[in-house]
Design an enzyme around this catalytic site. Sequence first.
Site, PDB file in Angstrom:
ATOM      1  N   GLY A 297       0.825  -1.209   0.000  1.00  8.46           N
ATOM      2  CA  GLY A 297       0.000   0.000   0.000  1.00  8.46           C
ATOM      3  C   GLY A 297       0.851   1.246   0.000  1.00  8.46           C
ATOM      4  CG  ASN A 298      -0.228   4.684  -1.554  1.00  4.18           C
ATOM      5  OD1 ASN A 298      -0.920   5.554  -1.036  1.00  4.18           O
ATOM      6  ND2 ASN A 298      -0.636   3.998  -2.626  1.00  4.18           N
ATOM      7  CG  HIS A 299       2.651   6.459   4.084  1.00  5.27           C
ATOM      8  ND1 HIS A 299       2.332   5.717   5.194  1.00  5.27           N
ATOM      9  CD2 HIS A 299       3.949   6.191   3.818  1.00  5.27           C
ATOM     10  CE1 HIS A 299       3.389   5.044   5.594  1.00  5.27           C
ATOM     11  NE2 HIS A 299       4.387   5.316   4.757  1.00  5.27           N
TER      12      HIS A 299
END
Length: 227
Positions: A33-35
């Site tokens: 995923g990512n932030h």
Amino acid sequence: YTFFEKHQSLKGKKALVTAGPTHEAIDPVRFIGNHSSGKMGFAIAESLTSLGAEVTLISGPTHLPTPASVKRIDVTSAKEMLNATDGYFDQADIIVMSAAVADYTPVTVANQKIKKKDDTFQIALQKTTDILATLGKRKKAQQTLVGFALETNDEIENAKGKLSRKNLDFIVLNSMQDQGAGFAGDTNKVTVLSKDGTQIAFALKSKREVADDIVHLIVAHQSPTDV
Ligand code: CTP
Ligand code: CA
């Protein structure tokens, strides 16, 4: 604008907004995923509805409440986001793709939790479909298509490349170098580049105010005589 005109300026218009990250499954308990928090896209959805647009918000995994009168569709992966946007694009007058879509996804998803074994471990990844570029290819003249760009270097040049390659009307450049800007917080600082060559650097402000700045440009693009 009179008060009425201002608050009705997108009445009768349909808008499609994507927001948040995507999660690409590795096994039943893990993902890549990512932030991205989704806050920027949700603020844009809110801003568009406040001007009377009928908004569909396609959101990756976030912890945000759905803005009032917005139709929300939750998705998890890049593939699901592509499939969901595909069904809404053609009817939409305004499309804003603020989602931080994964560029790569695991080639296979393990059915069972992967056990630890060797000291090093590799996951084979394949490129996802670029949703924005795919939709950009079938954009019609009356549609306003807005993308985002996240850059750490050669920001303007890279953003210009994405603007033309993806057939966009506007690209919103997020700089990771600015304090108070970016994924997690409630403020952002952006530069908007347009297809006609203009470039506007906005000040650091709340994501809702940034959203209103972007939406004003969209309103002008939708009905240029109305300014
Ligand atoms: N985007 C998309 N589908 C993808 C990847 C990106 O629709 N699979 C969209 C994003 O929603 C954003 C824009 O493309 O509006 C730019 O995303 P960004 O990550 O900045 O650019 P990329 O084209 O993915 O290039 P790179 O990550 O290599 O800079
Ligand atoms: Ca990317």
